[in-house]
Structures are given as C-alpha cells and as structure tokens.
Write a protein that holds these residues in place. Structure first.
Motif, mmCIF file in Angstrom:
data_model
loop_
_atom_site.group_PDB
_atom_site.id
_atom_site.type_symbol
_atom_site.label_atom_id
_atom_site.label_comp_id
_atom_site.label_asym_id
_atom_site.label_seq_id
_atom_site.Cartn_x
_atom_site.Cartn_y
_atom_site.Cartn_z
ATOM 1 N N GLN A 79 -1.765 21.192 -17.638
ATOM 2 C CA GLN A 79 -0.752 20.167 -18.323
ATOM 3 C C GLN A 79 0.527 21.060 -18.777
ATOM 4 O O GLN A 79 1.245 20.568 -19.473
ATOM 5 C CB GLN A 79 -1.342 19.427 -19.327
ATOM 6 N N SER A 80 0.469 22.444 -18.666
ATOM 7 C CA SER A 80 1.395 23.093 -19.057
ATOM 8 C C SER A 80 2.868 23.280 -18.042
ATOM 9 O O SER A 80 2.650 22.592 -17.060
ATOM 10 C CB SER A 80 1.375 24.835 -19.585
ATOM 11 N N ILE A 81 3.935 23.328 -18.357
ATOM 12 C CA ILE A 81 5.094 23.522 -17.367
ATOM 13 C C ILE A 81 4.766 24.348 -16.135
ATOM 14 O O ILE A 81 3.968 25.526 -16.273
ATOM 15 C CB ILE A 81 6.416 23.940 -18.213
ATOM 16 N N SER A 82 5.042 24.363 -15.117
ATOM 17 C CA SER A 82 4.808 24.757 -13.898
ATOM 18 C C SER A 82 5.230 26.220 -13.574
ATOM 19 O O SER A 82 4.584 27.008 -13.013
ATOM 20 C CB SER A 82 4.995 24.068 -12.546
ATOM 21 N N HIS A 83 6.365 26.614 -14.134
ATOM 22 C CA HIS A 83 7.052 28.115 -14.009
ATOM 23 C C HIS A 83 7.792 28.262 -15.071
ATOM 24 O O HIS A 83 8.559 27.349 -15.652
ATOM 25 C CB HIS A 83 7.648 27.883 -12.673
ATOM 26 N N GLN A 98 15.435 6.253 -18.056
ATOM 27 C CA GLN A 98 14.244 5.614 -18.793
ATOM 28 C C GLN A 98 13.680 6.729 -19.689
ATOM 29 O O GLN A 98 12.559 6.572 -20.748
ATOM 30 C CB GLN A 98 12.894 5.430 -17.886
ATOM 31 N N GLY A 99 14.558 7.738 -19.978
ATOM 32 C CA GLY A 99 14.353 8.647 -21.075
ATOM 33 C C GLY A 99 13.302 9.907 -20.878
ATOM 34 O O GLY A 99 12.652 10.483 -21.831
ATOM 35 N N ARG A 100 12.814 9.926 -19.531
ATOM 36 C CA ARG A 100 12.093 10.790 -19.016
ATOM 37 C C ARG A 100 12.780 12.112 -18.792
ATOM 38 O O ARG A 100 13.812 12.174 -18.008
ATOM 39 C CB ARG A 100 11.360 10.453 -17.789
ATOM 40 N N LEU A 101 11.969 13.298 -19.201
ATOM 41 C CA LEU A 101 12.815 14.534 -19.113
ATOM 42 C C LEU A 101 12.074 15.258 -17.708
ATOM 43 O O LEU A 101 10.976 15.481 -17.585
ATOM 44 C CB LEU A 101 12.502 15.509 -20.264
ATOM 45 N N TRP A 102 13.105 15.412 -16.864
ATOM 46 C CA TRP A 102 12.720 16.303 -15.636
ATOM 47 C C TRP A 102 13.083 17.675 -15.623
ATOM 48 O O TRP A 102 14.468 18.057 -15.880
ATOM 49 C CB TRP A 102 12.893 15.584 -14.490
ATOM 50 N N ILE A 103 12.064 18.719 -15.123
ATOM 51 C CA ILE A 103 12.723 20.024 -15.217
ATOM 52 C C ILE A 103 12.463 20.431 -13.537
ATOM 53 O O ILE A 103 11.513 20.628 -13.150
ATOM 54 C CB ILE A 103 11.602 20.769 -16.283
ATOM 55 N N ASP A 139 11.920 27.771 -10.561
ATOM 56 C CA ASP A 139 12.212 28.623 -9.575
ATOM 57 C C ASP A 139 11.262 28.547 -8.437
ATOM 58 O O ASP A 139 11.696 28.597 -7.256
ATOM 59 C CB ASP A 139 12.592 29.791 -10.083
ATOM 60 N N ASP A 140 9.958 28.254 -8.785
ATOM 61 C CA ASP A 140 8.995 28.263 -7.719
ATOM 62 C C ASP A 140 7.894 27.554 -8.075
ATOM 63 O O ASP A 140 6.574 27.742 -7.799
ATOM 64 C CB ASP A 140 8.498 29.926 -7.492
ATOM 65 N N GLY A 141 8.005 26.625 -9.209
ATOM 66 C CA GLY A 141 7.082 25.797 -9.550
ATOM 67 C C GLY A 141 7.306 24.379 -9.248
ATOM 68 O O GLY A 141 6.603 23.422 -9.954
ATOM 69 N N GLY A 142 8.197 24.123 -8.440
ATOM 70 C CA GLY A 142 8.540 22.535 -8.093
ATOM 71 C C GLY A 142 9.317 21.821 -9.137
ATOM 72 O O GLY A 142 9.966 22.411 -10.000
ATOM 73 N N LEU A 143 8.889 20.592 -9.370
ATOM 74 C CA LEU A 143 9.276 19.713 -10.410
ATOM 75 C C LEU A 143 8.323 19.320 -11.620
ATOM 76 O O LEU A 143 7.132 19.117 -11.409
ATOM 77 C CB LEU A 143 9.765 18.404 -9.768
ATOM 78 N N SER A 144 8.700 19.563 -12.815
ATOM 79 C CA SER A 144 7.809 19.207 -14.004
ATOM 80 C C SER A 144 8.530 18.138 -14.551
ATOM 81 O O SER A 144 9.534 17.949 -14.835
ATOM 82 C CB SER A 144 7.848 20.228 -14.917
ATOM 83 N N ARG A 145 7.567 17.160 -15.085
ATOM 84 C CA ARG A 145 8.007 15.992 -15.806
ATOM 85 C C ARG A 145 7.361 16.096 -17.536
ATOM 86 O O ARG A 145 6.107 16.131 -17.495
ATOM 87 C CB ARG A 145 7.764 14.511 -15.360
ATOM 88 N N PHE A 146 8.243 16.020 -18.405
ATOM 89 C CA PHE A 146 7.754 16.391 -19.685
ATOM 90 C C PHE A 146 7.260 14.938 -20.450
ATOM 91 O O PHE A 146 8.238 14.026 -20.278
ATOM 92 C CB PHE A 146 8.801 16.948 -20.454
ATOM 93 N N ASP A 147 6.121 15.045 -20.984
ATOM 94 C CA ASP A 147 5.554 13.666 -21.817
ATOM 95 C C ASP A 147 6.172 13.928 -23.125
ATOM 96 O O ASP A 147 5.581 14.707 -23.842
ATOM 97 C CB ASP A 147 4.205 13.485 -21.471
ATOM 98 N N SER A 148 7.212 13.521 -23.761
ATOM 99 C CA SER A 148 7.605 13.883 -24.967
ATOM 100 C C SER A 148 6.729 13.275 -26.216
ATOM 101 O O SER A 148 6.667 13.662 -27.323
ATOM 102 C CB SER A 148 8.985 13.135 -25.361
ATOM 103 N N ASP A 149 5.772 12.439 -25.769
ATOM 104 C CA ASP A 149 4.768 11.949 -26.874
ATOM 105 C C ASP A 149 3.464 12.977 -26.895
ATOM 106 O O ASP A 149 3.171 13.340 -28.136
ATOM 107 C CB ASP A 149 4.267 10.635 -26.521
ATOM 108 N N LYS A 150 2.934 13.350 -25.808
ATOM 109 C CA LYS A 150 2.091 14.149 -25.818
ATOM 110 C C LYS A 150 2.165 15.754 -25.869
ATOM 111 O O LYS A 150 1.469 16.683 -26.160
ATOM 112 C CB LYS A 150 1.002 14.113 -24.548
ATOM 113 N N GLY A 151 3.588 15.908 -25.277
ATOM 114 C CA GLY A 151 3.853 17.316 -25.209
ATOM 115 C C GLY A 151 3.502 18.042 -24.236
ATOM 116 O O GLY A 151 3.137 19.340 -24.240
ATOM 117 N N THR A 152 3.079 17.195 -23.092
ATOM 118 C CA THR A 152 2.280 17.802 -21.639
ATOM 119 C C THR A 152 3.416 17.594 -20.747
ATOM 120 O O THR A 152 4.390 16.693 -20.850
ATOM 121 C CB THR A 152 1.117 17.343 -21.632
ATOM 122 N N PHE A 153 3.158 18.402 -19.582
ATOM 123 C CA PHE A 153 3.776 18.270 -18.482
ATOM 124 C C PHE A 153 2.733 17.760 -17.217
ATOM 125 O O PHE A 153 1.840 17.923 -17.027
ATOM 126 C CB PHE A 153 4.195 19.573 -18.097
#
Length: 855
Positions: free
Chosen positions: A79-83, A94-99, A102-116
């Motif tokens: 549940q940590s960020i991929s890279h 919708q207020g979703r944060l997308w990251i 470089d080599d970990g694809g796409l990560s979506r951040f859950d601002s409530d839980k602090g997970t990806f």
C-alpha cells in the motif's frame, strides 16, 4: 567631496513603483535543508484541501507550510507508493490524487487512509497500463484518466470500471499515435485531447474516428512546429495552445490554419527567449505566460511579445537558485511555485513584501555608500537626504534618478565637517542644517554645493563643536534648537549667537541633563526636550525654567522610562513620547502619562521614532521592527523582516514622512520606505487541519495495529484512547503559505478548557491526565495578516475509563453484591428455619419423655 551618479535604485523589495526602474524577483527557497526529500523537483500540485505536493527523483512530498511529509516506496508494504522517482502529480475533479512514476506505473493516493493503490503493466494483459514509465496525466470530460508513458504510448483508464484502453504508435496504421514517447497530455476546454511526444511532434485526438491528427516539424515550412521533440503543452485562460520544445523554443498554435508562431532565442536580442530548450510552462494569475527553460531561467511573455527574464545569479541570494526550471505551478492565490533541477522549490509569493529598501550593493557603486542610515529628510525640491554613519550624506533625486554623495575631505575646508551625520533639518528659507558627530553644525550652500562649518567660526560665541544628537528648526524664534552632548543649545540664525542651557543640580528649574536626545517644538510653540537617562523637560520661556517629568516606580502614571528618544505631536495636538521603556501619551491636564509597551502588543519597548499617516494612525519604529498603532482602539499591528523590513534595529529618530505621505525609516542595514495607503494585506482565509496526534510524544499512525484512529489524523472524525494514555498532543496547521510563520492559532478542548486558548504562532496543544469522558478538540487560525478562519476544524476525543469505572463493571458489581446479599439472606433464612425446626424437634422430644400415660 561631492560625487554624482545616475542612480538606478536597487530595490530588494518593490513596493512604491515610482521609486524604481528595475524590479528584482524575490524567491523563497525550500530545499532538503527544510525537509524536502530531494532537490530535483519534477512536478507540483495543490490538492482541494490546500496541501502542496511535490514530486522529486526520490519521493513524493506533501507540504503544509511548515514541514514536509515524505512518501516513499516500501517493498514490504503493497500500500506504499509504487516508485520513488515521481514524474507527474494530478488531482482529478473528484479530488483523487494520481501520481505517475518512473518505473512503477500509476499510483492513486487515498487521502483518508494515507495509502496508495498501484496500477502496473502486466505483460500480455491488454487491460493493464501500457507501460510503467508514466510522465503525464489528465482527465477528459467523461472522467477518464489519460496517461502518457515513455515507450508505450497512451493509456486511458476508466476509474469506475477499472479498465484500460491503450494507444500506441504503429507506422502501418494511418491515424495512430505518432510516437510512443509521450511527454505530456492536455485536455483543452472543448474536451479535445492533445498529446505531446518526444520525437513525433504534437497529436490531436479525434474521438469520433478514434484516431490522431499529427502536427510535425517541417524544415521547409517556417510556420510548422519548430521541433518534433516536445516537453509540454499548455492551454492558457484565453484558449491559446502553447507548446514547449526541446531545442526549438516556444510555439503557439494558430488553430484556424494549423500553423505555429515560434519564439526562439536569438543572440543580440536581450528581450527575447533566453534559451531554446523550453521544459515547463505555466500561466500566472494576471494571464502572463511563464516559460521555464533549461539553464536559461524563467521568461515571462509580455503583450509586445518580449520577455522579462528571471535568471540564476549566484550573487543574488533572493533570486532563483537554479537556472533549469523543471516545473511551475500557480496556485489559486497567485503564488508561483517553481521546481528546479537541483535547487529544490523556489516560491514567488503573490503578496509582494510590503516595504521597499535602499541599501548598499557592493557590485554597483551607484547605490547608497553606507547602509547605516542615522537620519533622513526631504528638501523642498523633493530630494531625499540620508545621513549615514561613516558615508556622509546621500541625496536621492527621484526626478532624475541620480544620487549625490557628500563626504568629508580633510583637504577641503568647505566639505561636510564629518562623515557621521546624526541629524538634519531644512528651514523656511530652504537652508539645510546638518548636525555632525565630532563635527558640530554645518550649513549647506545650494549655490556652490558646499558647506559652511560652524565648528570653525571666527566668532567664538558662534562656534558649535559639540556632538549634535538632534536638531529642530524654530521659525517663531528664528533659531535652531540643538541637542548635544554638552546640553541644549539655541542657535540664533540672525545674529549667529549661541545660548547654552546646562544641567545644574544647584539651580532649581535647570534642565535635567546635558545629554540631549530629543528636541521638539509643538503647535503651541512649547519646547520639549528629551534626555538620556533624566527624563522629559518642558521649557517655560517666560520664567526661563524647565519642568521635568521623570519615571517613578511609585507613580504608575509617571513617564515609563527616563531615556527619551523622540517626541511627536499628532493631528489632535496630543504629545507622544518615545522612550526605552515603551510609548507614552502625555495628559496635558494632569501632567501624567499613559503607557503602551510589550504587554499592549508592541514587539519591543525601545521606541526609536514616531510619525503619523494620513488616516491618523501612528507608525512607531523600535529595536524589533515597525508598528502601526491605532490611538482610537489602542491596537498594534507589527511588521518585521519577513514583511520586507531590514534586519536589525532602526536608528533613533530616523523616521520621516514626506509631503506625499511616504514614510522613510533608517536603520543599520539601509533605508526602508513605504506609503501606508499602498500596503496590501492578505485576505485569504486559510483552511485549518489537525496534522499530527501524539501519545506520550510519539506520533500515531492510523495503519498501526490497535491505532486509536481509523484514518489519517487530518481526515479523522473521532479518536478513542485509554485513560492510561495520559499524555495527548495535537499539532495543527493553517494552510496559508504567505509568511506562514506568522499564522496565529487558538484551540479549545471542550469539556476541559473553559475558553479558547490563543497560542500565538504555537501549533501544538498538549493535555495530561484527562478524566475519562467525551471531549471535542477545536482549533481555529488566522493568516499572516490576522484574517481568521473562525470555523476552523474539530475532532471528537473519547477517553475510556479503567474497567472498574465502566458501567458494565459497576452493573456486574451491583448484581454480584445483590446476589451475595440475597445468598446471605437465603442462607440466614434457611439457618433460622433449621434452628426453628431443631428447637421444634427438641420440644417434641421433651414432651414425649415426660408423658405420664407412659409411665
């Protein structure tokens, strides 16, 4: 000695535009020294809550104005960020944060839980992201997330269905993507998707045909794209599409013709583009296009198609600290955030610093020749005269932008008597008088631009050789009053005679001291004299005697301190006295004083000068900045270095307001200036968040086992702790990034605190040994200029009791006690019954033994 230069005013902080021809950009720097995870900043965003986000080559950073929270990949935590290498950050509608990494694809951040939640390429799976190198993200009108990858083309993600649709380059298919290296994706206001590639030019997506229209560079067509190697695409507020190219400068699309207007660097064009490697674009709140280059700094496009440049200069500590601009982001308030190659984050605040500053520039002889400004005045021609501590006099002519230096030359008798100028004044005849340290009194001759020094007068009665601390012109008496180290002097300008007023303890009514620091003639022609250590004197000319006002600890309404640094009369005829023990207001009727000091809101009690603006507000200089005082409400508003004032303390009586209402303040590091009506204040109401919760000074993580919160503390609604967790701390933040160190806070634990606790700039509240029960922790905050968010934020706190204080335990105890009592009762009843039965048996046996019929 007189020297004249063309003077281009060196403004560190631009406030009053009429004083300057050049304006330098002021940037605040945020680097690893302030907690940033790495100084190569690749992308910037601000989320809907108000937190700033920065992508670096070593981690994702969240910034709250005070500290950075860093998110890095943990191989043991899915549940940590991929890279750790971050290329892009995007917040959708919708207020979703997308990251994009470089080599970990796409990560979506859950601002409530602090997970990806991570989305990675899976070989052979067409429903996965096409490539793990994600460099660009945007959202179309249907809510789909468009992802630009390096090496795989484009992926379109449907968040509702959790599916991917991929587009790649295929030379055999007409209308396919022109290149698989995608550097940027932009959805314009019409919903059209634009794809910038690194080698294939620009692509325009046609949703009806599911194909791409290509715009490419053509060496034979000057109106084509200048390069196929693109870095970024930006649509501005006017709907224009700008393209940043590698080596081809800046391009503007002409949508009607499909042609491009190109802006390129050309040698010999100082107002042109600074470099042809354009790597970032942004629009400021005024609609100006900012162009970030590689090693060429920032270019701001003007309406005449020329550029203003902000470049890296190692000698400019307040400028850009790196010339390669990787990312730029203008927040809703207008503050520009700049990500650099190795200089971290550079921030240009939307709120310009409030005060201008003239000072010495060692690289430019056409500046002040000495920073320690002891006195300042304006002559009848509008020229500003600044007396310095070692540099003589600097005269600033605002009409011609020239500076003239007058310095002492021992070989020239008509040069200024000393380079240490303590006081100056101009009389009604436009004669300028100068009081010197170790030079006595000098008179400036305008016709010859030279000085007549009265310390060398042929008439001994006219010679003034004492150190002059202060001077004021008295037209009603045709004289100058001079405060010196040898008493008070009266210089008759007509006869040239000098009268002395010396302290003499044996003569009643004499002046209280020979060390004179302040002299003032009020509107009633009364003479006031301030001394060093012996209080305030009021001169009675008719009886030739002085009335002295001194500080007396036994008298609460006596003068607050015996060192009097300045005296001032306001528009209402009230006399104000600046002392080393605060500000004093004189009561003429009772001969008493009202005091204002640190306890009333002043930052420092050593008051150096006083003046009044056009609205009747007093401006008071001290050893810790400048204060605006409202006599009607007795409220202070304090300003310091963070507002643009010079560091260090201001000098005594070096405070002057000219005819236009501009106030000048001399200090140890230059001459500040401002117009009170031009000061701009921050009106932004900052959102407030609780950003940390600690038990026994240890931060609580909602992901830990048995954590008392389900979500991150900034998103949590309730906390439940045990009575044994007897030390609880809350940390909170107002998301105002303008001088955030001046944000103010107040908090209250409802159920414990009776009222709000105003904690100033302190952002932490700690409670110990709370009784079991239910509480509500509330916090509110203001921005740097005192604009409060009264609603603030809150969280419910439950403190559970020990088991022996719980209802269930008490109920069980009562039931057990009742059961015990009942058992005792039943046992007692049984015992009584058994005893009764036994007695009955014994009686019956006795009766049987004594029956005569059986004898």
């Amino acid at each position: 000695m007189r020297k004249t230069f063309t003077f281009f005013f060196i403004l560190l902080y631009s406030v009053t535009h009429s004083f300057s021809q050049n304006r330098n950009a002021i940037f605040l720097h945020l680097t690893t020294g302030q907690g940033l995870s790495q100084n190569n900043v690749t992308c910037i965003a601000k989320d809907k809550r108000g937190f700033m986000w920065f992508g670096t080559q070593d981690g994702l950073n969240r910034f709250d104005g005070y500290k950075f929270t860093v998110y890095r990949n943990d191989p043991q935590n899915p549940q940590s960020i991929s890279h750790n290498y971050i290329h892009t950050i995007f917040e959708d509608r919708q207020g979703r944060l997308w990251i994009g990494t470089d080599d970990g694809g796409l990560s979506r951040f859950d601002s409530d839980k602090g997970t990806f939640t991570n989305y990675l390429h899976k070989a052979g799976d067409n429903n996965s992201i096409v490539n793990n190198k994600v460099h660009a993200i945007d959202q179309d009108k249907s809510g789909n997330i468009w992802l630009g990858t390096v090496g795989g083309g484009v992926s379109v993600f449907n968040p509702e269905k959790n599916t991917f649709r991929n587009y790649s380059s295929n030379p055999k298919i007409s209308g396919s993507l022109s290149h698989n290296v995608v550097s940027d994706v932009t959805v314009d206001r019409n919903g059209t998707v634009w794809i910038a590639t690194g080698g294939g030019g620009l692509n325009k997506f046609n949703a009806a045909t599911n194909s791409f229209l290509h715009y490419k560079s053509n060496s034979g067509n000057a109106a084509s794209l200048s390069s196929n190697d693109l870095n970024e695409v930006l649509e501005d507020s006017r709907g224009r599409l700008w393209i940043a190219t590698e080596g081809g400068g800046l391009n503007l699309l002409n949508p009607d013709t499909g042609t491009f207007t190109t802006f390129k660097h050309q040698d010999g064009q100082p107002a042109g583009l600074s470099h042809n490697d354009v790597i970032s674009l942004e629009e400021d709140k005024k609609g100006k296009l900012w162009v970030g280059t590689r090693n060429g700094g920032i270019n701001i496009l003007q309406e005449n198609n020329e550029f203003i440049h902000y470049k890296y200069d190692k000698n400019d500590v307040a400028g850009l600290n790196n010339g390669s601009i990787y990312a730029m982001f203008c927040d809703p308030q207008g503050t520009m955030w700049v990500g650099t190659y190795s200089g971290g984050i550079n921030v240009m605040d939307h709120e310009l610093l409030k005060f201008g500053l003239y000072k010495t520039n060692t690289n430019d002889p056409e500046s002040l020749n000495n920073d320690n400004v002891l006195t300042v005045m304006e002559d009848f021609e509008g020229k500003i005269w600044a007396g310095t501590d070692g540099g003589g006099i600097n005269v600033l002519d605002r009409k011609t932008n020239q500076i003239t230096h007058f310095t002492h030359d021992p070989d020239r008798e008509n040069s200024i008597a000393s380079n240490y100028i303590i006081t100056m004044c101009e009389d009604n005849a436009h004669d300028i008088w100068i009081g010197n340290y170790k030079g006595g009194l000098s008179l400036y001759d305008r016709k010859t631009a030279s000085f007549r020094n009265l310390n060398k007068s042929d008439n001994p009665a006219s010679a003034i050789y004492a150190n002059i601390h202060v001077m004021t012109n008295d037209e009603s008496r045709h004289c100058l009053w001079l405060g010196t180290s040898r008493g008070l002097l009266k210089y008759d300008k007509v006869s040239g005679n000098v009268s002395e007023y010396r302290a003499n303890a044996n003569v009643p009514g004499s002046i209280s001291s020979d060390l004179i620091l302040a002299v003032f003639v009020d509107s009633e022609k009364k003479l006031w004299v301030g001394t060093e250590g012996s209080g305030l004197n009021l001169y009675d000319e008719k009886n030739n005697r002085f009335t002295t006002f001194k500080s007396d600890p036994r008298q609460v309404k006596s003068l607050s301190n015996n060192q009097v640094n300045a005296i001032y009369e306001d528009r209402n005829g009230q006399i104000w006295v600046a002392t080393s023990g605060g500000l004093n207001l004189f009561d003429k009727k009772n001969g008493t004083f009202t005091h204002y000091n640190k306890s009333n809101g002043l930052p420092n009690d050593v008051i150096q000068g006083i003046t009044e603006d056009g609205r009747g507000l007093l401006w008071v200089s001290s050893n810790k900045g400048l204060s605006r005082f409202n006599p009607r409400t007795a409220e202070f508003r304090n300003f310091d270095f963070s507002d643009g004032l010079q560091q260090g303390s201001f000098n005594r009586m070096s405070l002057f307001k000219n005819k236009a209402g501009v106030i000048f303040i001399g200090g140890q590091y230059g001459l500040n200036f401002f117009h009170p009506d031009s000061l701009k204040y921050n009106t932004f109401i900052p959102p407030v968040f609780i950003t940390d919760f600690q038990i026994f000074n240890q931060p609580v993580n909602n992901l830990d086992k048995d954590a008392p919160i389900d979500n991150q503390i900034s998103a949590a609604k309730e906390i439940t702790v045990s009575y044994a967790q007897s030390m609880l701390s809350f940390e909170f933040t107002a998301l105002n990034y303008t001088l955030s160190e001046k944000n103010q806070y107040a908090y209250q634990l409802v159920g414990f605190d009776k009222d709000w606790i105003y904690s100033g700039t302190n952002r932490k509240a700690t409670y110990t040994n709370l009784d079991p029960g239910h509480y509500v922790f509330k916090v509110k905050a203001s921005n740097n200029d005192g604009v409060w968010n009264e609603q603030g934020t809150s969280i419910i706190l439950h403190v559970t009791p020990p088991f022996w204080k719980t209802i269930w335990f008490r109920t069980l105890a009562i039931l057990c006690a009742a059961g015990g009592i009942y058992a005792v009762y039943r046992w007692r009843v049984g015992a009584i019954k058994r005893q009764k039965d036994l007695l009955q048996m014994q009686v019956e046996e006795k009766d049987c033994g004594s029956d005569p019929s059986k004898a």
